[in-house]
Design a protein around this motif. Structure first.
Motif, PDB file in Angstrom:
ATOM      1  N   ALA A   1       0.851  -1.190   0.000  1.00  0.00           N
ATOM      2  CA  ALA A   1       0.000   0.000   0.000  1.00  0.00           C
ATOM      3  C   ALA A   1       0.884   1.236   0.000  1.00  0.00           C
ATOM      4  O   ALA A   1       2.046   1.189   0.421  1.00  0.00           O
ATOM      5  N   LEU A   2       0.314   2.342  -0.489  1.00  0.00           N
ATOM      6  CA  LEU A   2       0.980   3.644  -0.420  1.00  0.00           C
ATOM      7  C   LEU A   2       0.137   4.562   0.457  1.00  0.00           C
ATOM      8  O   LEU A   2      -1.094   4.584   0.343  1.00  0.00           O
ATOM      9  N   VAL A   3       0.804   5.329   1.314  1.00  0.00           N
ATOM     10  CA  VAL A   3       0.121   6.322   2.140  1.00  0.00           C
ATOM     11  C   VAL A   3       0.802   7.662   1.879  1.00  0.00           C
ATOM     12  O   VAL A   3       1.993   7.830   2.168  1.00  0.00           O
ATOM     13  N   LEU A   4       0.058   8.612   1.303  1.00  0.00           N
ATOM     14  CA  LEU A   4       0.632   9.896   0.901  1.00  0.00           C
ATOM     15  C   LEU A   4      -0.074  11.038   1.603  1.00  0.00           C
ATOM     16  O   LEU A   4      -1.270  10.977   1.885  1.00  0.00           O
ATOM     17  N   ARG A   5       0.671  12.081   1.873  1.00  0.00           N
ATOM     18  CA  ARG A   5       0.124  13.339   2.377  1.00  0.00           C
ATOM     19  C   ARG A   5       0.155  14.347   1.227  1.00  0.00           C
ATOM     20  O   ARG A   5       0.761  14.071   0.189  1.00  0.00           O
ATOM     21  N   PRO A   6      -0.494  15.541   1.359  1.00  0.00           N
ATOM     22  CA  PRO A   6      -0.408  16.527   0.284  1.00  0.00           C
ATOM     23  C   PRO A   6       1.038  16.852  -0.087  1.00  0.00           C
ATOM     24  O   PRO A   6       1.820  17.309   0.750  1.00  0.00           O
ATOM     25  N   SER A   7       1.398  16.581  -1.328  1.00  0.00           N
ATOM     26  CA  SER A   7       2.783  16.659  -1.805  1.00  0.00           C
ATOM     27  C   SER A   7       2.741  16.473  -3.319  1.00  0.00           C
ATOM     28  O   SER A   7       1.680  16.214  -3.891  1.00  0.00           O
ATOM     29  N   PRO A   8       3.888  16.572  -4.001  1.00  0.00           N
ATOM     30  CA  PRO A   8       3.878  16.283  -5.445  1.00  0.00           C
ATOM     31  C   PRO A   8       3.352  14.893  -5.782  1.00  0.00           C
ATOM     32  O   PRO A   8       2.590  14.732  -6.745  1.00  0.00           O
ATOM     33  N   ASP A   9       3.751  13.869  -5.019  1.00  0.00           N
ATOM     34  CA  ASP A   9       3.236  12.520  -5.282  1.00  0.00           C
ATOM     35  C   ASP A   9       1.724  12.461  -5.070  1.00  0.00           C
ATOM     36  O   ASP A   9       0.996  11.809  -5.835  1.00  0.00           O
ATOM     37  N   PHE A  10       1.238  13.110  -4.039  1.00  0.00           N
ATOM     38  CA  PHE A  10      -0.186  13.178  -3.731  1.00  0.00           C
ATOM     39  C   PHE A  10      -0.948  13.807  -4.904  1.00  0.00           C
ATOM     40  O   PHE A  10      -1.971  13.292  -5.355  1.00  0.00           O
ATOM     41  N   ARG A  11      -0.415  14.922  -5.433  1.00  0.00           N
ATOM     42  CA  ARG A  11      -1.064  15.592  -6.554  1.00  0.00           C
ATOM     43  C   ARG A  11      -0.990  14.746  -7.824  1.00  0.00           C
ATOM     44  O   ARG A  11      -1.913  14.742  -8.635  1.00  0.00           O
ATOM     45  N   PHE A  12       0.127  14.017  -7.999  1.00  0.00           N
ATOM     46  CA  PHE A  12       0.308  13.188  -9.183  1.00  0.00           C
ATOM     47  C   PHE A  12      -0.802  12.139  -9.297  1.00  0.00           C
ATOM     48  O   PHE A  12      -1.275  11.823 -10.384  1.00  0.00           O
ATOM     49  N   LEU A  13      -1.222  11.594  -8.144  1.00  0.00           N
ATOM     50  CA  LEU A  13      -2.259  10.567  -8.134  1.00  0.00           C
ATOM     51  C   LEU A  13      -3.662  11.154  -8.007  1.00  0.00           C
ATOM     52  O   LEU A  13      -4.628  10.415  -7.817  1.00  0.00           O
ATOM     53  N   GLY A  14      -3.777  12.487  -8.101  1.00  0.00           N
ATOM     54  CA  GLY A  14      -5.101  13.097  -8.108  1.00  0.00           C
ATOM     55  C   GLY A  14      -5.662  13.417  -6.751  1.00  0.00           C
ATOM     56  O   GLY A  14      -6.879  13.621  -6.614  1.00  0.00           O
ATOM     57  N   GLY A  15      -4.818  13.467  -5.732  1.00  0.00           N
ATOM     58  CA  GLY A  15      -5.289  13.801  -4.391  1.00  0.00           C
ATOM     59  C   GLY A  15      -5.915  15.178  -4.342  1.00  0.00           C
ATOM     60  O   GLY A  15      -5.493  16.095  -5.045  1.00  0.00           O
ATOM     61  N   GLY A  16      -6.932  15.319  -3.492  1.00  0.00           N
ATOM     62  CA  GLY A  16      -7.634  16.590  -3.367  1.00  0.00           C
ATOM     63  C   GLY A  16      -7.433  17.228  -2.011  1.00  0.00           C
ATOM     64  O   GLY A  16      -6.454  17.904  -1.750  1.00  0.00           O
ATOM     65  N   GLN A  17      -8.359  17.000  -1.102  1.00  0.00           N
ATOM     66  CA  GLN A  17      -8.328  17.648   0.209  1.00  0.00           C
ATOM     67  C   GLN A  17      -7.523  16.874   1.253  1.00  0.00           C
ATOM     68  O   GLN A  17      -7.072  17.433   2.227  1.00  0.00           O
ATOM     69  N   GLY A  18      -7.395  15.567   1.061  1.00  0.00           N
ATOM     70  CA  GLY A  18      -6.643  14.778   2.037  1.00  0.00           C
ATOM     71  C   GLY A  18      -7.453  14.531   3.301  1.00  0.00           C
ATOM     72  O   GLY A  18      -8.667  14.456   3.250  1.00  0.00           O
ATOM     73  N   PRO A  19      -6.795  14.428   4.468  1.00  0.00           N
ATOM     74  CA  PRO A  19      -5.373  14.726   4.668  1.00  0.00           C
ATOM     75  C   PRO A  19      -4.410  13.641   4.190  1.00  0.00           C
ATOM     76  O   PRO A  19      -3.218  13.871   4.087  1.00  0.00           O
ATOM     77  N   PHE A  20      -4.949  12.436   3.895  1.00  0.00           N
ATOM     78  CA  PHE A  20      -4.083  11.375   3.390  1.00  0.00           C
ATOM     79  C   PHE A  20      -4.744  10.719   2.187  1.00  0.00           C
ATOM     80  O   PHE A  20      -5.974  10.711   2.055  1.00  0.00           O
ATOM     81  N   LEU A  21      -3.897  10.157   1.328  1.00  0.00           N
ATOM     82  CA  LEU A  21      -4.362   9.363   0.193  1.00  0.00           C
ATOM     83  C   LEU A  21      -3.767   7.976   0.350  1.00  0.00           C
ATOM     84  O   LEU A  21      -2.548   7.829   0.513  1.00  0.00           O
ATOM     85  N   VAL A  22      -4.610   6.952   0.323  1.00  0.00           N
ATOM     86  CA  VAL A  22      -4.159   5.564   0.472  1.00  0.00           C
ATOM     87  C   VAL A  22      -4.444   4.826  -0.833  1.00  0.00           C
ATOM     88  O   VAL A  22      -5.564   4.860  -1.355  1.00  0.00           O
ATOM     89  N   LEU A  23      -3.418   4.178  -1.340  1.00  0.00           N
ATOM     90  CA  LEU A  23      -3.535   3.398  -2.569  1.00  0.00           C
ATOM     91  C   LEU A  23      -3.136   1.967  -2.272  1.00  0.00           C
ATOM     92  O   LEU A  23      -2.047   1.706  -1.758  1.00  0.00           O
ATOM     93  N   THR A  24      -4.025   1.028  -2.575  1.00  0.00           N
ATOM     94  CA  THR A  24      -3.731  -0.401  -2.439  1.00  0.00           C
ATOM     95  C   THR A  24      -3.828  -1.050  -3.812  1.00  0.00           C
ATOM     96  O   THR A  24      -4.101  -0.384  -4.813  1.00  0.00           O
ATOM     97  N   GLN A  25      -3.633  -2.359  -3.850  1.00  0.00           N
ATOM     98  CA  GLN A  25      -3.752  -3.068  -5.125  1.00  0.00           C
ATOM     99  C   GLN A  25      -5.177  -3.008  -5.679  1.00  0.00           C
ATOM    100  O   GLN A  25      -5.385  -3.160  -6.884  1.00  0.00           O
ATOM    101  N   GLU A  26      -6.165  -2.772  -4.803  1.00  0.00           N
ATOM    102  CA  GLU A  26      -7.567  -2.827  -5.222  1.00  0.00           C
ATOM    103  C   GLU A  26      -8.241  -1.467  -5.337  1.00  0.00           C
ATOM    104  O   GLU A  26      -9.213  -1.308  -6.077  1.00  0.00           O
ATOM    105  N   ALA A  27      -7.769  -0.461  -4.588  1.00  0.00           N
ATOM    106  CA  ALA A  27      -8.530   0.790  -4.545  1.00  0.00           C
ATOM    107  C   ALA A  27      -7.645   1.955  -4.141  1.00  0.00           C
ATOM    108  O   ALA A  27      -6.495   1.787  -3.713  1.00  0.00           O
ATOM    109  N   MET A  28      -8.219   3.160  -4.283  1.00  0.00           N
ATOM    110  CA  MET A  28      -7.544   4.379  -3.855  1.00  0.00           C
ATOM    111  C   MET A  28      -8.601   5.284  -3.224  1.00  0.00           C
ATOM    112  O   MET A  28      -9.706   5.425  -3.760  1.00  0.00           O
ATOM    113  N   ALA A  29      -8.263   5.886  -2.075  1.00  0.00           N
ATOM    114  CA  ALA A  29      -9.231   6.744  -1.403  1.00  0.00           C
ATOM    115  C   ALA A  29      -8.507   7.734  -0.516  1.00  0.00           C
ATOM    116  O   ALA A  29      -7.402   7.472  -0.020  1.00  0.00           O
ATOM    117  N   GLU A  30      -9.170   8.880  -0.295  1.00  0.00           N
ATOM    118  CA  GLU A  30      -8.669   9.869   0.652  1.00  0.00           C
ATOM    119  C   GLU A  30      -9.332   9.619   2.004  1.00  0.00           C
ATOM    120  O   GLU A  30     -10.513   9.252   2.072  1.00  0.00           O
TER     121      GLU A  30
END
Length: 308
Positions: free
Chosen positions: A8-37
């Motif tokens: 899994a990936l756990v991102l905060r607002p940052s370039p990587d966060f924006r690259f994956l389409g993150g919006g308000q956060g505060p965190f973005l979690v990406l797994t093999q099955e899904a992605m959600a803030e």
């Protein structure tokens, strides 16, 4: 993620966060099955996850607060390679950001410089950045006279006088993408020998652009710049870095050994700094295109004389 053994990936607002389409956060979690803030990353990380990639800009307090029972590793091995090659829409976003940065520098001749301090003029440029729609000013530098010989100089209380060389650069983020533009000016008249030195910087810039093409190691660009400056006799005064990758962040890969590919974008920034005398640095964003380097800006490198 599968190739690097990351569950899994756990991102905060940052370039990587924006690259994956993150919006308000505060965190973005990406797994093999899904992605959600989410505000609770641990609830979305799969049970039994062994390795979790975390954002390189994650604060220590945030890391301790994740409460994830897994090995935490940098997310960069997954995301950095994906961010190197820009999609067409990203290139257009960078082109707009470059136009905005160059637009701010185009206002330099309109300003009154005589008798003002570096710090006061930097404040005016910062205001112009915000007027241009800049979401976040990242760097505004004004260096006059002997201060142009300092590579990392920050605007100070030094008064700008006729006869000074003047280095001006702005870096900011527009539409999520970063751009920097740096140009060289002189106040009333150039210092002795300054124009000859500046011509070497421009020649090095042209050599760097010529080397920026697909199929060669990124380090070839720096070597091409260094060869010109070394051949001029200014080698010991050259800046240590000739450029860097740019995109969602102001400084992002590739490394010197990375083979250049179409879609990679760079801030080419050759510079010479002669201690206690003067220096010159130009910075432009360029695309590595199939046919070679393609500058994304249009501002000329003419040594402009400021008359007020």
């Amino acid at each position: 993620m599968a190739e690097t053994g990351i569950d899994a990936l756990v991102l905060r607002p940052s370039p990587d966060f924006r690259f994956l389409g993150g919006g308000q956060g505060p965190f973005l979690v990406l797994t093999q099955e899904a992605m959600a803030e989410t505000g609770d990353p641990a609830a979305l990380v799969p049970q039994g996850a062994r390795r979790v990639g975390v954002d390189p800009e994650m604060r220590v307090r945030e890391l301790f607060g994740l409460a994830i029972e897994a090995e935490l590793v940098p997310a960069a091995p997954v995301l950095a390679p994906l961010r190197l090659r820009k999609e067409p829409y990203e290139i257009e976003a960078l082109r707009r950001a470059v136009a905005a940065a160059e637009g701010v520098l185009a206002r330099v001749p309109e300003l009154a410089w005589f008798g003002e301090t570096e710090r006061a003029m930097a404040a005016r440029l910062r205001a112009l950045l915000l007027e241009s729609g800049c979401e976040k000013p990242l760097s505004v530098r004004v260096a006059a006279g002997e201060h142009t010989a300092r590579p990392a100089h920050l605007p100070a209380h030094r008064v700008i006088n006729p006869g000074d060389a003047l280095g001006v650069s702005v870096c900011g983020r527009w539409g999520g993408y970063c751009a920097e533009a740096a140009r060289v000016f002189v106040v009333a008249e150039p210092p002795e020998d300054f124009e000859a030195m500046y011509s070497v910087v421009l020649a090095a810039h042209r050599a760097g652009l010529a080397a920026l093409r697909p199929g060669v190691p990124a380090g070839e660009v720096a070597r091409a710049v260094a060869e010109v400056i070394d051949g001029s006799g200014y080698g010991r005064f050259a800046a240590p870095h000739a450029g860097r990758g740019i995109g969602l962040a102001p400084d992002e890969g590739p490394g010197a050994e990375t083979t250049l590919e179409p879609g990679m974008t760079f801030c080419l920034e050759p510079a010479i700094h002669v201690p206690d005398l003067f220096g010159a640095r130009v910075a432009d964003v360029a695309l590595c295109a199939q046919a070679g380097a393609l500058p994304l800006g249009t501002a000329p490198h003419t040594l402009h004389v400021l008359d007020r």
